[in-house]
Design an enzyme around this catalytic site. Structure first.
Site, PDB file in Angstrom:
ATOM      1  N   CYS A 150      29.933   1.017   9.485  1.00  0.00           N
ATOM      2  CA  CYS A 150      30.743   0.790  10.692  1.00  0.00           C
ATOM      3  C   CYS A 150      30.466  -0.553  11.382  1.00  0.00           C
ATOM      4  O   CYS A 150      31.378  -1.153  11.957  1.00  0.00           O
ATOM      5  CB  CYS A 150      30.558   1.946  11.666  1.00  0.00           C
ATOM      6  SG  CYS A 150      28.866   2.540  11.777  1.00  0.00           S
ATOM      7  N   HIS A 243      31.010   0.066  18.716  1.00  0.00           N
ATOM      8  CA  HIS A 243      29.890  -0.832  18.447  1.00  0.00           C
ATOM      9  C   HIS A 243      30.192  -2.205  19.049  1.00  0.00           C
ATOM     10  O   HIS A 243      31.285  -2.762  18.848  1.00  0.00           O
ATOM     11  CB  HIS A 243      29.693  -1.002  16.934  1.00  0.00           C
ATOM     12  CG  HIS A 243      29.156   0.217  16.240  1.00  0.00           C
ATOM     13  ND1 HIS A 243      28.729   1.347  16.899  1.00  0.00           N
ATOM     14  CD2 HIS A 243      28.954   0.459  14.916  1.00  0.00           C
ATOM     15  CE1 HIS A 243      28.302   2.237  16.021  1.00  0.00           C
ATOM     16  NE2 HIS A 243      28.437   1.727  14.805  1.00  0.00           N
TER      17      HIS A 243
HETATM   18  N1  LIG Z   1      29.703   8.181  12.424  1.00  0.00           N
HETATM   19  C1  LIG Z   1      30.056   6.960  12.053  1.00  0.00           C
HETATM   20  O1  LIG Z   1      30.306   6.072  12.898  1.00  0.00           O
HETATM   21  C2  LIG Z   1      30.190   6.612  10.594  1.00  0.00           C
HETATM   22  C3  LIG Z   1      30.810   5.405  10.274  1.00  0.00           C
HETATM   23  C4  LIG Z   1      30.962   5.052   8.930  1.00  0.00           C
HETATM   24  C5  LIG Z   1      30.488   5.904   7.945  1.00  0.00           C
HETATM   25  N2  LIG Z   1      29.879   7.090   8.281  1.00  0.00           N
HETATM   26  C6  LIG Z   1      29.458   7.974   7.162  1.00  0.00           C
HETATM   27  O2  LIG Z   1      30.394   9.061   7.091  1.00  0.00           O
HETATM   28  C7  LIG Z   1      29.744  10.264   6.657  1.00  0.00           C
HETATM   29  C8  LIG Z   1      29.975  11.346   7.702  1.00  0.00           C
HETATM   30  O3  LIG Z   1      29.383  10.936   8.930  1.00  0.00           O
HETATM   31  P1  LIG Z   1      29.583  11.746  10.281  1.00  0.00           P
HETATM   32  O4  LIG Z   1      29.101  10.822  11.345  1.00  0.00           O
HETATM   33  O5  LIG Z   1      30.935  12.313  10.372  1.00  0.00           O
HETATM   34  O6  LIG Z   1      28.526  12.972  10.071  1.00  0.00           O
HETATM   35  P2  LIG Z   1      28.477  14.404  10.775  1.00  0.00           P
HETATM   36  O7  LIG Z   1      29.126  14.364  12.110  1.00  0.00           O
HETATM   37  O8  LIG Z   1      27.057  14.830  10.687  1.00  0.00           O
HETATM   38  O9  LIG Z   1      29.374  15.349   9.809  1.00  0.00           O
HETATM   39  C9  LIG Z   1      28.932  15.718   8.525  1.00  0.00           C
HETATM   40  C10 LIG Z   1      29.973  16.625   7.859  1.00  0.00           C
HETATM   41  O10 LIG Z   1      29.511  16.931   6.537  1.00  0.00           O
HETATM   42  C11 LIG Z   1      29.563  18.349   6.355  1.00  0.00           C
HETATM   43  N3  LIG Z   1      28.516  18.821   5.444  1.00  0.00           N
HETATM   44  C12 LIG Z   1      27.174  18.744   5.599  1.00  0.00           C
HETATM   45  N4  LIG Z   1      26.554  19.354   4.572  1.00  0.00           N
HETATM   46  C13 LIG Z   1      27.536  19.827   3.760  1.00  0.00           C
HETATM   47  C14 LIG Z   1      27.540  20.576   2.549  1.00  0.00           C
HETATM   48  N5  LIG Z   1      26.407  20.960   1.944  1.00  0.00           N
HETATM   49  N6  LIG Z   1      28.739  20.884   1.970  1.00  0.00           N
HETATM   50  C15 LIG Z   1      29.898  20.518   2.559  1.00  0.00           C
HETATM   51  N7  LIG Z   1      29.959  19.822   3.713  1.00  0.00           N
HETATM   52  C16 LIG Z   1      28.786  19.486   4.313  1.00  0.00           C
HETATM   53  C17 LIG Z   1      29.344  18.924   7.735  1.00  0.00           C
HETATM   54  O11 LIG Z   1      29.802  20.266   7.761  1.00  0.00           O
HETATM   55  P3  LIG Z   1      29.073  21.423   8.628  1.00  0.00           P
HETATM   56  O12 LIG Z   1      29.559  21.248  10.049  1.00  0.00           O
HETATM   57  O13 LIG Z   1      29.569  22.677   8.002  1.00  0.00           O
HETATM   58  O14 LIG Z   1      27.602  21.212   8.497  1.00  0.00           O
HETATM   59  C18 LIG Z   1      30.194  17.960   8.571  1.00  0.00           C
HETATM   60  O15 LIG Z   1      31.538  18.334   8.484  1.00  0.00           O
HETATM   61  C19 LIG Z   1      28.283   9.909   6.437  1.00  0.00           C
HETATM   62  O16 LIG Z   1      28.090   9.619   5.073  1.00  0.00           O
HETATM   63  C20 LIG Z   1      28.101   8.654   7.299  1.00  0.00           C
HETATM   64  O17 LIG Z   1      27.055   7.837   6.845  1.00  0.00           O
HETATM   65  C21 LIG Z   1      29.737   7.466   9.580  1.00  0.00           C
END
Ligand SMILES: NC(=O)c1ccc[n+]([C@@H]2O[C@H](COP(=O)([O-])OP(=O)(O)OC[C@H]3O[C@@H](n4cnc5c(N)ncnc54)[C@H](OP(=O)(O)O)[C@@H]3O)[C@@H](O)[C@H]2O)c1
Length: 354
Positions: A150, A243
């Site tokens: 990001c 950011h």
């Molecule tokens: N946040 C940002 O600004 C951002 C920006 C760019 C990239 N990213 C990347 O995008 C990805 C997601 O980030 P996020 O911030 O959205 O994370 P998050 O809020 O922690 O969400 C994670 C998601 O993954 C699911 N998950 C976890 N374990 C799982 C499993 N075993 N099987 C299936 N689904 C599972 C969770 O479901 P449950 O609710 O059921 O646990 C939830 O829906 C990451 O790889 C991160 O590095 C994030």
């Protein structure tokens, strides 16, 4: 039958997944086939898992049910998987989906440095899209396209504009990154409220390599990284979304401040030329005020409505001791997250790569 492309949202209960769902409502090309997360969320109503609080989902979306992720089912039912799952899970899951013929557009970092996997920001490097043809899975229709982390995404469009116009020698970037960048529930409140944390695991290394990969080229089956140096310092600050980044840049040429501002404001890329649905009409918005950009005012920059949060805002452009200085604000879960993958998939659709 709508005739739209069926898509799965992986991680639909998370920060990124819920931005995907926001951007997919009434999408002209894509239609949600299913919302997927872990077995912890199986059977829950989407509306009972909300993390995004600044957007009103339609009632029919709120009533959708979350399913446990099932790669076999997704590969039969969907052409596209939009991925917002943790990196350690994304690695094997996205590979399996691509092997089964799915086009994967992912936010996770696990495949960004793979030999034939591009990191695409379509205002910057659609020429690197051709690398997917060298992926082993391409023959059966499956491939992986990533977007950058990001903090890199927020500045790569301004850097592309400046590199094209004036040439870059060195880029020093300091980030002030929002809490939502750490996912949900993210950084514990006792650690972040009233505080600045000068460490985000692997973020500085990611910025230094991903920016060089995106601003480089792909030829003869390999990526050639851009030649200029990037040095990053990254911190987490108590801001919910958006950011903020400080840039100090050494350029080959010595344009006036007005010339720099004009090049940034006039910049348009492929998404604008193609009229992609989530493309901001003006990808870089130059602020003239002495105290902008700020996340509180500028995080949702971008028009039309479908492109809210998709523009980078740049301000306080100055020059001292031969270095150019400026500040950038961008939305980390829209432009820097789900919106990046959405734009990549829209580009693939428009170019007939789906
Ligand atoms: N946040 C940002 O600004 C951002 C920006 C760019 C990239 N990213 C990347 O995008 C990805 C997601 O980030 P996020 O911030 O959205 O994370 P998050 O809020 O922690 O969400 C994670 C998601 O993954 C699911 N998950 C976890 N374990 C799982 C499993 N075993 N099987 C299936 N689904 C599972 C969770 O479901 P449950 O609710 O059921 O646990 C939830 O829906 C990451 O790889 C991160 O590095 C994030």
């Amino acid at each position: 039958m709508s005739g739209k492309v069926k898509v799965a949202v992986l991680g639909a209960t998370g920060m990124i997944g819920q931005r995907f769902v926001e951007m997919l409502e009434d999408h002209p090309y894509f239609e949600i086939e299913g919302l997927y997360a872990s077995e912890r969320s199986e059977g829950k109503r989407f509306g009972d898992t909300l993390k995004v609080r600044d957007y009103n989902y339609k009632q029919e979306t709120l009533d959708m049910k979350i399913s446990k992720m099932d790669v076999d089912h997704i590969s039969k039912a969907c052409r596209i998987a939009f991925s917002g799952i943790p990196s350690e899970l994304a690695g094997p899951t996205e590979t399996e989906l691509a092997q089964k013929g799915v086009a994967v557009f992912t936010n996770a970092g696990s495949h960004r440095m793979d030999p034939h996997v591009p990191i695409i920001v379509p205002e910057v490097n659609t020429d690197q899209f051709c690398s997917i043809k060298d992926q082993d899975t391409y023959g059966n229709g499956g491939y992986i396209v990533t977007n950058a982390n990001c903090s890199s995404t927020g500045i790569v469009v301004p850097l592309r504009a400046l590199n094209d116009a004036f040439g870059l020698n060195e880029v020093f970037v300091s980030t002030y990154q929002a809490i939502s960048g750490a996912g949900y529930p993210g950084v514990p409140s006792l650690d972040i409220v009233g505080n600045v944390i000068p460490f985000i695991s692997h973020e500085e290394e990611k910025m230094e390599t991903e920016l060089a990969k995106m601003l480089g080229t792909y030829a003869d089956g390999e990526f050639k990284y851009a030649g200029f140096k990037v040095m990053a310092n990254c911190a987490r600050v108590p801001v919910i979304d958006g950011h903020t980044e400080s840039l100090v840049i050494d350029m080959k040429e010595s344009p006036s401040i007005e010339e720099v501002a004009k090049v940034l404001a006039d910049f348009r890329g492929e998404p604008q030329k193609l009229g992609l649905p989530s493309a901001p009409e003006q990808p870089i918005i130059v602020r003239a005020e002495e105290n902008r950009p700020q996340p509180i005012y500028d995080v949702f920059a971008g028009t039309p409505d479908r492109a809210r949060g998709m523009a980078s805002s740049v301000g306080r452009i100055r020059c001292s001791n031969g270095y150019y200085k400026m500040w950038v604000v961008s939305h980390n879960t829209l432009r820097g997250g789900a919106g990046g993958s959405m734009l990549n998939a829209e580009y693939a659709y428009k170019k007939g790569i789906l």
